[in-house]
Design an enzyme around this catalytic site. Structure first.
Site, PDB file in Angstrom:
ATOM      1  N   CYS A   1       0.820  -1.197   0.000  1.00  0.00           N
ATOM      2  CA  CYS A   1       0.000   0.000   0.000  1.00  0.00           C
ATOM      3  C   CYS A   1       0.862   1.259   0.000  1.00  0.00           C
ATOM      4  O   CYS A   1       2.014   1.245   0.442  1.00  0.00           O
ATOM      5  CB  CYS A   1      -0.930   0.006   1.214  1.00  0.00           C
ATOM      6  SG  CYS A   1      -2.304   1.176   1.052  1.00  0.00           S
TER       7      CYS A   1
ATOM      8  N   ASP B   1      -6.090  -3.251  11.477  1.00  0.00           N
ATOM      9  CA  ASP B   1      -4.907  -2.399  11.477  1.00  0.00           C
ATOM     10  C   ASP B   1      -4.659  -1.907  12.900  1.00  0.00           C
ATOM     11  O   ASP B   1      -5.595  -1.796  13.697  1.00  0.00           O
ATOM     12  CB  ASP B   1      -5.130  -1.210  10.536  1.00  0.00           C
ATOM     13  CG  ASP B   1      -3.860  -0.458  10.200  1.00  0.00           C
ATOM     14  OD1 ASP B   1      -2.776  -0.907  10.602  1.00  0.00           O
ATOM     15  OD2 ASP B   1      -3.968   0.584   9.519  1.00  0.00           O
TER      16      ASP B   1
END
Length: 228
Positions: free
Chosen positions: A13, A136
């Site tokens: 990412c 996360d």
């Protein structure tokens, strides 16, 4: 087949240059992420993101990371960049996730910030609504952006998680710790950003390769252990 039996999906990412994107694609990763949150050091303007997406199309699935955007903005972004997924990394409710899926026709990843086991209660609320849930590490309280801070959380708390729903793991992963993370959490996929950087927003080609090699080896070892 259960989610844990599926091949591991790897997502890099926060890619922002053709060189680092090509390095990620060369490793065969399943997903690449483009960040559209202006406060992030990994932010890519839509016109640049469209060119990066064109490079990746057909080679990896394209994920557009957004934070608390309204549907009109998302529709414009989807038209310009043509991602395969939207990653919702803000405070989007389950109702908002459903509305975004319906309006855009795209698959959705919903990110949840995790610090302790109490934060896992939100997981059930998004099951069956988000196509994937990303667990996360919670950002610092005064953080300007929600992810990519290099923080981990205690992966052992995921042992009691419902394994019928595929989830991705993120937060402080790097080439050194990703094997332990995969062994403990057994995720559907792993998502890395700061762990393959030499400075915030500056990806390191060698670290990208090292991360993917380590993750693939760990996934193979986990699969072998599951067969014995």
């Amino acid at each position: 087949m259960s989610a844990s039996a599926q091949p591991l999906a790897i997502k890099i990412c926060g890619l922002s240059t053709p060189e680092t994107l090509e390095a990620a694609l060369a490793t065969g990763v399943e997903m690449i992420g483009l960040v559209f949150h202006p406060k992030s050091p990994r932010f890519v303007p839509p016109e640049e993101a469209a060119a990066l997406a064109a490079m990746a199309r057909g080679r990896a699935e394209i994920v557009a990371l957004v934070v608390d955007r309204d549907i009109a903005e998302l529709t414009d972004l989807v038209e310009a960049v043509r991602p395969d997924w939207l990653q919702l990394h803000g405070r989007e409710t389950p109702e908002a996730v459903r509305a975004i899926r319906d309006a855009t026709g795209l698959r959705v990843i919903k990110a949840l910030g995790i610090a302790d086991r109490h934060d896992l209660a939100a997981f059930a609320a998004y099951q069956g609504i988000a196509d994937r849930i990303l667990l996360d590490a919670k950002p610092p309280k005064d953080a300007a952006y929600p992810g990519g801070h290099g923080r981990t959380f205690d992966w052992s708390i995921l042992a009691a998680l419902d394994r019928t729903s595929p989830f991705m793991l993120s937060g402080g992963l790097d080439p050194v710790n990703v094997a332990q993370a995969i062994a403990m959490a057994r995720p559907w996929g792993v998502d890395v950003s700061s762990g393959v950087e030499r400075a915030p927003g500056v990806k390191d080609v060698d670290r990208i390769t090292e991360f993917v090699v380590a993750a693939r080896a760990a996934a193979a070892a986990a699969a072998e252990a599951g067969r014995t």
